[in-house]
Design a protein around this motif. Structure first.
Motif, PDB file in Angstrom:
ATOM      1  N   GLY A   1       0.815  -1.207   0.000  1.00  0.00           N
ATOM      2  CA  GLY A   1       0.000   0.000   0.000  1.00  0.00           C
ATOM      3  C   GLY A   1       0.847   1.255   0.000  1.00  0.00           C
ATOM      4  N   ALA A   2       1.935   1.247   0.774  1.00  0.00           N
ATOM      5  CA  ALA A   2       2.833   2.408   0.799  1.00  0.00           C
ATOM      6  C   ALA A   2       3.493   2.609  -0.555  1.00  0.00           C
ATOM      7  CB  ALA A   2       3.895   2.208   1.882  1.00  0.00           C
ATOM      8  N   GLU A   3       3.880   1.507  -1.200  1.00  0.00           N
ATOM      9  CA  GLU A   3       4.500   1.586  -2.516  1.00  0.00           C
ATOM     10  C   GLU A   3       3.542   2.190  -3.538  1.00  0.00           C
ATOM     11  OE1 GLU A   3       6.726  -1.489  -5.580  1.00  0.00           O
ATOM     12  OE2 GLU A   3       5.137  -2.222  -4.285  1.00  0.00           O
ATOM     13  N   LYS A   4       2.291   1.734  -3.546  1.00  0.00           N
ATOM     14  CA  LYS A   4       1.314   2.270  -4.492  1.00  0.00           C
ATOM     15  C   LYS A   4       1.064   3.751  -4.254  1.00  0.00           C
ATOM     16  CE  LYS A   4      -1.272  -2.045  -5.213  1.00  0.00           C
ATOM     17  NZ  LYS A   4      -2.598  -2.686  -5.058  1.00  0.00           N
TER      18      LYS A   4
ATOM     19  N   LEU B   1       2.652  12.057   2.957  1.00  0.00           N
ATOM     20  CA  LEU B   1       2.283  10.658   3.179  1.00  0.00           C
ATOM     21  C   LEU B   1       2.538  10.286   4.630  1.00  0.00           C
ATOM     22  CD1 LEU B   1       3.955   9.031   0.042  1.00  0.00           C
ATOM     23  CD2 LEU B   1       1.510   9.161   0.438  1.00  0.00           C
ATOM     24  N   ALA B   2       1.637   9.501   5.192  1.00  0.00           N
ATOM     25  CA  ALA B   2       1.828   8.965   6.543  1.00  0.00           C
ATOM     26  C   ALA B   2       1.226   7.573   6.594  1.00  0.00           C
ATOM     27  CB  ALA B   2       1.186   9.869   7.594  1.00  0.00           C
ATOM     28  N   SER B   3       1.796   6.720   7.454  1.00  0.00           N
ATOM     29  CA  SER B   3       1.334   5.331   7.571  1.00  0.00           C
ATOM     30  C   SER B   3       1.055   4.998   9.017  1.00  0.00           C
ATOM     31  CB  SER B   3       2.389   4.372   7.014  1.00  0.00           C
ATOM     32  OG  SER B   3       2.674   4.662   5.659  1.00  0.00           O
ATOM     33  N   GLY B   4       0.064   4.133   9.227  1.00  0.00           N
ATOM     34  CA  GLY B   4      -0.296   3.729  10.570  1.00  0.00           C
ATOM     35  C   GLY B   4      -1.697   3.163  10.611  1.00  0.00           C
ATOM     36  N   PRO B   5      -2.237   2.955  11.807  1.00  0.00           N
ATOM     37  CA  PRO B   5      -3.589   2.390  11.934  1.00  0.00           C
ATOM     38  C   PRO B   5      -4.661   3.356  11.464  1.00  0.00           C
ATOM     39  CG  PRO B   5      -2.729   3.029  14.089  1.00  0.00           C
ATOM     40  CD  PRO B   5      -1.599   3.167  13.122  1.00  0.00           C
ATOM     41  N   VAL B   6      -5.644   2.825  10.743  1.00  0.00           N
ATOM     42  CA  VAL B   6      -6.730   3.635  10.193  1.00  0.00           C
ATOM     43  C   VAL B   6      -8.027   2.838  10.290  1.00  0.00           C
ATOM     44  CG1 VAL B   6      -7.700   4.597   8.065  1.00  0.00           C
ATOM     45  CG2 VAL B   6      -5.331   5.013   8.616  1.00  0.00           C
ATOM     46  N   VAL B   7      -9.117   3.531  10.585  1.00  0.00           N
ATOM     47  CA  VAL B   7     -10.451   2.943  10.556  1.00  0.00           C
ATOM     48  C   VAL B   7     -11.219   3.609   9.419  1.00  0.00           C
ATOM     49  CG1 VAL B   7     -12.628   2.611  11.789  1.00  0.00           C
ATOM     50  CG2 VAL B   7     -10.457   2.472  13.026  1.00  0.00           C
ATOM     51  N   SER B   8     -11.832   2.801   8.556  1.00  0.00           N
ATOM     52  CA  SER B   8     -12.608   3.329   7.438  1.00  0.00           C
ATOM     53  C   SER B   8     -14.022   2.781   7.513  1.00  0.00           C
ATOM     54  CB  SER B   8     -11.971   2.948   6.098  1.00  0.00           C
ATOM     55  OG  SER B   8     -11.899   1.544   5.959  1.00  0.00           O
ATOM     56  N   GLY B   9     -14.954   3.517   6.921  1.00  0.00           N
ATOM     57  CA  GLY B   9     -16.338   3.066   6.932  1.00  0.00           C
ATOM     58  C   GLY B   9     -17.242   4.025   6.201  1.00  0.00           C
ATOM     59  N   VAL B  10     -18.517   3.669   6.143  1.00  0.00           N
ATOM     60  CA  VAL B  10     -19.531   4.489   5.482  1.00  0.00           C
ATOM     61  C   VAL B  10     -20.368   5.159   6.564  1.00  0.00           C
ATOM     62  CG1 VAL B  10     -21.502   4.503   3.913  1.00  0.00           C
ATOM     63  CG2 VAL B  10     -19.570   2.974   3.477  1.00  0.00           C
ATOM     64  N   VAL B  11     -20.482   6.475   6.461  1.00  0.00           N
ATOM     65  CA  VAL B  11     -21.193   7.265   7.462  1.00  0.00           C
ATOM     66  C   VAL B  11     -22.462   7.827   6.846  1.00  0.00           C
ATOM     67  CG1 VAL B  11     -21.069   9.257   8.997  1.00  0.00           C
ATOM     68  CG2 VAL B  11     -19.035   7.865   8.592  1.00  0.00           C
TER      69      VAL B  11
ATOM     70  N   GLN C   1       6.620  14.771   1.157  1.00  0.00           N
ATOM     71  CA  GLN C   1       7.155  14.510   2.488  1.00  0.00           C
ATOM     72  C   GLN C   1       6.439  13.305   3.092  1.00  0.00           C
ATOM     73  OE1 GLN C   1       8.324  17.232   6.280  1.00  0.00           O
ATOM     74  NE2 GLN C   1       6.209  17.412   5.615  1.00  0.00           N
ATOM     75  N   CYS C   2       7.197  12.418   3.715  1.00  0.00           N
ATOM     76  CA  CYS C   2       6.584  11.240   4.325  1.00  0.00           C
ATOM     77  C   CYS C   2       7.083  11.058   5.744  1.00  0.00           C
ATOM     78  CB  CYS C   2       6.859   9.981   3.493  1.00  0.00           C
ATOM     79  SG  CYS C   2       8.539   9.349   3.579  1.00  0.00           S
ATOM     80  N   SER C   3       6.309  10.326   6.526  1.00  0.00           N
ATOM     81  CA  SER C   3       6.670  10.048   7.915  1.00  0.00           C
ATOM     82  C   SER C   3       7.700   8.922   7.968  1.00  0.00           C
ATOM     83  CB  SER C   3       5.426   9.654   8.706  1.00  0.00           C
ATOM     84  OG  SER C   3       4.902   8.430   8.209  1.00  0.00           O
ATOM     85  N   SER C   4       8.277   8.726   9.153  1.00  0.00           N
ATOM     86  CA  SER C   4       9.257   7.655   9.326  1.00  0.00           C
ATOM     87  C   SER C   4       8.620   6.282   9.098  1.00  0.00           C
ATOM     88  CB  SER C   4       9.862   7.721  10.732  1.00  0.00           C
ATOM     89  OG  SER C   4      10.621   8.897  10.903  1.00  0.00           O
ATOM     90  N   ALA C   5       7.356   6.128   9.516  1.00  0.00           N
ATOM     91  CA  ALA C   5       6.683   4.844   9.318  1.00  0.00           C
ATOM     92  C   ALA C   5       6.539   4.531   7.831  1.00  0.00           C
ATOM     93  CB  ALA C   5       5.313   4.868   9.990  1.00  0.00           C
ATOM     94  N   THR C   6       6.178   5.546   7.037  1.00  0.00           N
ATOM     95  CA  THR C   6       6.068   5.337   5.589  1.00  0.00           C
ATOM     96  C   THR C   6       7.427   5.021   4.993  1.00  0.00           C
ATOM     97  OG1 THR C   6       4.224   6.910   5.523  1.00  0.00           O
ATOM     98  CG2 THR C   6       5.275   6.363   3.433  1.00  0.00           C
ATOM     99  N   LYS C   7       8.448   5.707   5.468  1.00  0.00           N
ATOM    100  CA  LYS C   7       9.812   5.465   4.971  1.00  0.00           C
ATOM    101  C   LYS C   7      10.232   4.019   5.190  1.00  0.00           C
ATOM    102  CE  LYS C   7      14.524   5.666   6.084  1.00  0.00           C
ATOM    103  NZ  LYS C   7      15.338   5.019   7.149  1.00  0.00           N
ATOM    104  N   HIS C   8       9.937   3.464   6.376  1.00  0.00           N
ATOM    105  CA  HIS C   8      10.300   2.079   6.660  1.00  0.00           C
ATOM    106  C   HIS C   8       9.504   1.103   5.786  1.00  0.00           C
ATOM    107  CE1 HIS C   8      12.838   3.376   9.833  1.00  0.00           C
ATOM    108  NE2 HIS C   8      11.863   3.721  10.680  1.00  0.00           N
ATOM    109  N   LEU C   9       8.236   1.408   5.524  1.00  0.00           N
ATOM    110  CA  LEU C   9       7.446   0.544   4.649  1.00  0.00           C
ATOM    111  C   LEU C   9       7.970   0.570   3.220  1.00  0.00           C
ATOM    112  CD1 LEU C   9       3.786   1.248   5.863  1.00  0.00           C
ATOM    113  CD2 LEU C   9       5.159  -0.788   6.280  1.00  0.00           C
TER     114      LEU C   9
END
Length: 346
Positions: free
Chosen positions: A161-164, A192-202, A232-240
């Motif tokens: 996902g980070a690559e895409k 760009l940033a990476s980490g836990p995310v919740v998605s849904g329909v509201v 610019q990306c976060s460290s988490a995205t960089k590691h991914l």
């Protein structure tokens, strides 16, 4: 005993029924010389054919309209969310390592104030239409557009996902670099940033697919603290991105003078990274290939002019220095289609 005309009967136009009598056995044979044909047979056949045609046409229209509605829904939200809604379920999805992309058009408010609303909408539709094509190309998920903000998720957990998302961001810079509307060019910031995310329909009326979580806010901060035509990306995205097995990404830690990182509201100083390019991995070696789709080297812009644009204090000279107005052929940027790379020069 035979009746008159019985010689015209045969096995093809008659039926025989054996009967037993008191003294003899009888065979009752009944038939007609020619088949019965009602007077309304021709009109009846025509009506049946027309009725079948009309019914087939109506069914075809219903199927086409249903498919169009289905495709429209698929453009508005992911397929798995639509299937859950059709089953009457609440749409909630969690991702532990999702990657979120944010972009912002620099000077959006000022640009909209200097253009007719119809022209401004045409320009936005053109640039975001190009972004939508990149969404299909890289198989990422478009979340929404809020004003000038374009929000995308990588569509998958982890490094894929980070690559895409990163490849989409690089191509988006390439599109903006070459985009012109009546001689005017645009500039964007990307994060760009990476980490836990919740998605849904509201919502039940005008339901909307959206994403929640601190990662979403962090991605927005990565965009707002980024620079013109930079990612610019976060460290988490960089590691991914470093875990990617298909591409090698050119990453450089952000340093403003002697200070590493950037101040982010609510988080303090954080280490961030610039994404400068990407190359396909070949035989486990990292190289920037000549066939890569590029985000061209951004032009040198006047930071003071861009700041004035965002504040609404813009002059003709500022417009020229920021890149608005007619394209200068001597200083225009030519996208290098052979290599995906952006400049690290501040």
């Amino acid at each position: 005993m035979k009746s008159g005309g019985s010689e015209m009967l045969n096995s093809r136009n008659s039926v025989s029924l054996p009967m037993e009598g008191t003294h003899d056995d009888w065979a009752l044979t009944v038939g007609v010389e020619s088949s019965f044909s009602p007077a309304w047979k021709a009109w009846g056949s025509v009506c049946v054919i027309l009725g079948a045609f009309v019914a087939s046409f109506v069914l075809m229209v219903i199927l086409v309209v249903t498919k169009e509605h289905e495709l429209l829904l698929y453009r508005m939200m992911p397929k798995n969310a639509i299937r859950s809604l059709q089953r009457g379920e609440t749409v909630i999805d969690t991702s532990a390592r999702a990657t979120i992309y944010f972009s912002h058009i620099i000077g959006f408010t000022t640009i909209s104030g200097h253009m007719k609303p119809s022209e401004f909408m045409i320009m936005l539709n053109q640039i975001y239409g190009e972004f939508d094509r990149l969404v299909k190309k890289h198989h990422v998920t478009k979340v929404e557009t809020i004003g000038d903000a374009y929000i995308v998720t990588g569509g998958e957990n982890g490094s894929k996902g980070a690559e895409k998302a990163a490849l989409f961001a690089l191509d988006a810079l390439d599109v903006v670099t070459t985009f012109r509307y009546k001689g005017m060019r645009l500039f964007i910031r990307s994060g760009l940033a990476s980490g836990p995310v919740v998605s849904g329909v509201v919502g039940a009326a005008l339901p909307k697919y959206t994403i929640f979580g601190d990662t979403v806010n962090f991605a927005s901060r990565m965009e707002s603290t980024s620079k013109s035509m930079r990612i610019q990306c976060s460290s988490a995205t960089k590691h991914l991105l470093e875990e990617s097995t298909l591409h090698s990404f050119e990453l450089r830690e952000r340093c403003d003078g002697d200070e590493k990182g950037v101040f982010v509201k609510g988080k303090g100083m954080v280490h961030t990274w610039w994404i400068g390019g990407a190359g396909k991995l070949r035989s486990s070696q990292t190289s920037l290939q000549s066939s890569q789709i590029s985000a061209a080297v951004p032009p040198v812009t006047n930071d003071d002019s861009i700041a004035k644009i965002e504040m609404g204090d813009i002059t003709a000279k500022d417009k020229d220095s920021a890149g608005f107005g007619a394209e200068d052929s001597s200083s225009s940027v030519r996208a290098d289609k052979r290599k995906r790379r952006v400049s690290f020069a501040d």
